[in-house]
Design a protein around this motif. Structure first.
Motif, PDB file in Angstrom:
ATOM      1  N   ALA A 159      28.071  32.840   7.647  1.00  0.00           N
ATOM      2  CA  ALA A 159      28.619  31.707   6.892  1.00  0.00           C
ATOM      3  C   ALA A 159      30.033  31.360   7.340  1.00  0.00           C
ATOM      4  O   ALA A 159      30.405  30.183   7.426  1.00  0.00           O
ATOM      5  N   LYS A 160      30.823  32.369   7.672  1.00  0.00           N
ATOM      6  CA  LYS A 160      32.236  32.133   7.986  1.00  0.00           C
ATOM      7  C   LYS A 160      32.440  31.331   9.266  1.00  0.00           C
ATOM      8  O   LYS A 160      33.516  30.768   9.490  1.00  0.00           O
ATOM      9  N   ALA A 161      31.409  31.262  10.105  1.00  0.00           N
ATOM     10  CA  ALA A 161      31.520  30.449  11.319  1.00  0.00           C
ATOM     11  C   ALA A 161      31.619  28.965  11.009  1.00  0.00           C
ATOM     12  O   ALA A 161      32.079  28.179  11.848  1.00  0.00           O
ATOM     13  N   TYR A 162      31.227  28.561   9.814  1.00  0.00           N
ATOM     14  CA  TYR A 162      31.240  27.148   9.427  1.00  0.00           C
ATOM     15  C   TYR A 162      32.424  26.816   8.506  1.00  0.00           C
ATOM     16  O   TYR A 162      32.449  25.747   7.901  1.00  0.00           O
ATOM     17  N   MET A 163      33.379  27.704   8.429  1.00  0.00           N
ATOM     18  CA  MET A 163      34.491  27.552   7.485  1.00  0.00           C
ATOM     19  C   MET A 163      35.816  27.329   8.206  1.00  0.00           C
ATOM     20  O   MET A 163      35.927  27.584   9.407  1.00  0.00           O
ATOM     21  N   PRO A 164      36.842  26.894   7.464  1.00  0.00           N
ATOM     22  CA  PRO A 164      38.181  26.779   8.054  1.00  0.00           C
ATOM     23  C   PRO A 164      38.695  28.162   8.445  1.00  0.00           C
ATOM     24  O   PRO A 164      38.219  29.186   7.948  1.00  0.00           O
ATOM     25  N   ARG A 165      39.681  28.200   9.329  1.00  0.00           N
ATOM     26  CA  ARG A 165      40.225  29.492   9.738  1.00  0.00           C
ATOM     27  C   ARG A 165      40.887  30.204   8.551  1.00  0.00           C
ATOM     28  O   ARG A 165      41.168  29.609   7.528  1.00  0.00           O
ATOM     29  N   TRP A 200      35.666  30.728  15.438  1.00  0.00           N
ATOM     30  CA  TRP A 200      34.975  31.977  15.728  1.00  0.00           C
ATOM     31  C   TRP A 200      35.772  33.195  15.287  1.00  0.00           C
ATOM     32  O   TRP A 200      35.196  34.248  14.988  1.00  0.00           O
ATOM     33  N   ASP A 201      37.099  33.068  15.270  1.00  0.00           N
ATOM     34  CA  ASP A 201      37.902  34.240  14.900  1.00  0.00           C
ATOM     35  C   ASP A 201      37.794  34.593  13.425  1.00  0.00           C
ATOM     36  O   ASP A 201      38.336  35.599  12.986  1.00  0.00           O
ATOM     37  N   ASN A 202      37.070  33.766  12.637  1.00  0.00           N
ATOM     38  CA  ASN A 202      36.740  34.169  11.266  1.00  0.00           C
ATOM     39  C   ASN A 202      35.749  35.333  11.247  1.00  0.00           C
ATOM     40  O   ASN A 202      35.657  36.048  10.245  1.00  0.00           O
ATOM     41  N   CYS A 203      35.001  35.482  12.349  1.00  0.00           N
ATOM     42  CA  CYS A 203      33.778  36.296  12.330  1.00  0.00           C
ATOM     43  C   CYS A 203      33.911  37.595  13.118  1.00  0.00           C
ATOM     44  O   CYS A 203      34.754  37.743  14.008  1.00  0.00           O
ATOM     45  N   SER A 204      33.007  38.509  12.812  1.00  0.00           N
ATOM     46  CA  SER A 204      32.777  39.708  13.604  1.00  0.00           C
ATOM     47  C   SER A 204      31.350  39.604  14.156  1.00  0.00           C
ATOM     48  O   SER A 204      30.387  39.947  13.454  1.00  0.00           O
ATOM     49  N   PRO A 205      31.173  39.112  15.378  1.00  0.00           N
ATOM     50  CA  PRO A 205      29.822  38.881  15.918  1.00  0.00           C
ATOM     51  C   PRO A 205      28.865  40.071  15.817  1.00  0.00           C
ATOM     52  O   PRO A 205      27.676  39.855  15.527  1.00  0.00           O
ATOM     53  N   LYS A 259      39.105  38.158   6.576  1.00  0.00           N
ATOM     54  CA  LYS A 259      39.058  39.280   5.640  1.00  0.00           C
ATOM     55  C   LYS A 259      38.191  39.002   4.410  1.00  0.00           C
ATOM     56  O   LYS A 259      38.066  39.862   3.543  1.00  0.00           O
ATOM     57  N   VAL A 260      37.610  37.825   4.354  1.00  0.00           N
ATOM     58  CA  VAL A 260      36.800  37.447   3.195  1.00  0.00           C
ATOM     59  C   VAL A 260      35.405  38.041   3.337  1.00  0.00           C
ATOM     60  O   VAL A 260      34.713  37.785   4.326  1.00  0.00           O
ATOM     61  N   LYS A 261      34.983  38.816   2.352  1.00  0.00           N
ATOM     62  CA  LYS A 261      33.746  39.584   2.465  1.00  0.00           C
ATOM     63  C   LYS A 261      32.557  38.986   1.717  1.00  0.00           C
ATOM     64  O   LYS A 261      31.463  39.541   1.771  1.00  0.00           O
ATOM     65  N   GLY A 262      32.740  37.908   0.980  1.00  0.00           N
ATOM     66  CA  GLY A 262      31.608  37.341   0.262  1.00  0.00           C
ATOM     67  C   GLY A 262      31.925  36.007  -0.366  1.00  0.00           C
ATOM     68  O   GLY A 262      33.090  35.571  -0.410  1.00  0.00           O
ATOM     69  N   ALA A 263      30.882  35.347  -0.877  1.00  0.00           N
ATOM     70  CA  ALA A 263      31.047  34.020  -1.468  1.00  0.00           C
ATOM     71  C   ALA A 263      32.019  34.040  -2.636  1.00  0.00           C
ATOM     72  O   ALA A 263      32.782  33.098  -2.840  1.00  0.00           O
ATOM     73  N   ASP A 264      31.986  35.116  -3.424  1.00  0.00           N
ATOM     74  CA  ASP A 264      32.828  35.173  -4.616  1.00  0.00           C
ATOM     75  C   ASP A 264      34.302  35.335  -4.291  1.00  0.00           C
ATOM     76  O   ASP A 264      35.145  35.255  -5.176  1.00  0.00           O
TER      77      ASP A 264
END
Length: 307
Positions: free
Chosen positions: A118-124, A102-107, A128-133
């Motif tokens: 999307a970031k909720a389903y990713m590794p920690r 959850w700490d990947n995200c800004s709810p 700071k990642v703002k997009g797929a690219d």
């Protein structure tokens, strides 16, 4: 001198394999970016249409910006709207009992930003990642593995490529065997063949074949007599006849090494000083790489001094 050092590194078959595999993953992630971005934008829109509560603004603002969760996936301390988002995210998680970062995200951003979802389903480490690219292969593959938006994709080859990627990036010697490469190639192709119908991803298999088939032997005979343009020529494999400039290989090498450095330096919770030290020693032993990564080497030195 730069060309000579690059030639020496590429004469090590294990390192050359490591670098080619890393480049294949970069090709994969670049091709996956638009497809995954479009899928997550559509998924986000579907969720908003299905649940009117999700369209409301966060009711607490800053108090929801730093989510707290546990290994069971539950979120605590959020407003009604952000809590509902958390429940929906878990509902669409293929393994809801797994750790959710959850700490990947800004709810508060979940309502208007599909990539925060999307970031909720990713590794920690994605905060700071703002997009797929901006995502590496690991982040994109984990998203496909865990989010049921991608239910049409067989997750077995996804997980196999994730495993190969982790083995590659955690190789202390920056070296993998020919046997490992054969397994990696098979896993990668089993994955990308599922995307043959996707225009953005359709060319990946051909690019991987070209990358793995090229010899990358650098022609450096008569260095003192050759001009700068001649120094930038590589002998291509006789079968593929695929010519690549030394500048391109050097750039790819830098991208793969930078990904590994960033992963080691940014993840403070699992910082592996042994691997950082080994990677730092490797960079220091190659003057061209030591110059290119001087800032990162300084960061490694600072971390070692604190131990």
């Amino acid at each position: 001198m730069v060309l000579e050092e690059l030639r020496d590194r590429l004469n090590e078959s294990g390192y050359k394999n490591w670098l080619k595999a890393g480049r294949c993953l970069l090709i994969l992630q670049q091709r996956l970016h638009p497809f995954i971005n479009n899928q997550m934008r559509a998924f986000h829109g579907d969720l908003l249409n299905q649940n009117p509560l999700l369209r409301r603004q966060c009711g607490s603002g800053t108090s929801c910006s730093r989510p707290r969760g546990n290994k069971s996936g539950a979120l605590t301390g959020l407003c009604t709207v952000c809590s509902e988002w958390g429940k929906v995210i878990l509902k669409h998680h293929r393994q809801p009992d797994a750790t959710v970062n959850w700490d990947n995200c800004s709810p508060p951003s979940w309502r208007h930003n599909h990539w925060e979802l999307a970031k909720a389903y990713m590794p920690r480490g994605q905060v700071k990642v703002k997009g797929a690219d901006k995502c590496d292969a690991s982040a994109l593959l984990n998203l496909m593995n865990y989010c049921d938006r991608f239910r049409s994709i067989d997750t077995r080859p996804v997980r196999e490529v994730i495993r190969c990627r982790n083995e590659l990036m955690h190789s202390c010697e920056l070296s993998v065997s020919d046997e490992w490469m054969r397994r990696f190639e098979s896993s990668l192709k089993n994955l990308v063949r599922q995307f043959r119908h996707v225009p953005e991803v359709g060319m990946v298999e051909q690019q991987i074949d070209e990358m793995l088939g090229v010899d990358w032997s650098i022609c450096v005979s008569g260095l003192d007599q050759m001009d700068a343009a001649d120094l930038d020529v590589l002998e291509s494999d006789s079968a593929s006849q695929w010519e690549t400039s030394a500048d391109s290989i050097s750039q790819w090498e830098a991208e793969v090494l930078r990904e590994r450095l960033e992963e080691l330096l940014c993840d403070a919770e699992t910082q592996d000083m042994e691997q950082l030290t080994r990677l730092g020693d490797f960079l220091q032993a190659n003057r061209d790489l030591a110059e290119l990564f001087s800032a990162e080497l300084q960061a490694i030195s600072s971390l070692k001094a604190r131990e």
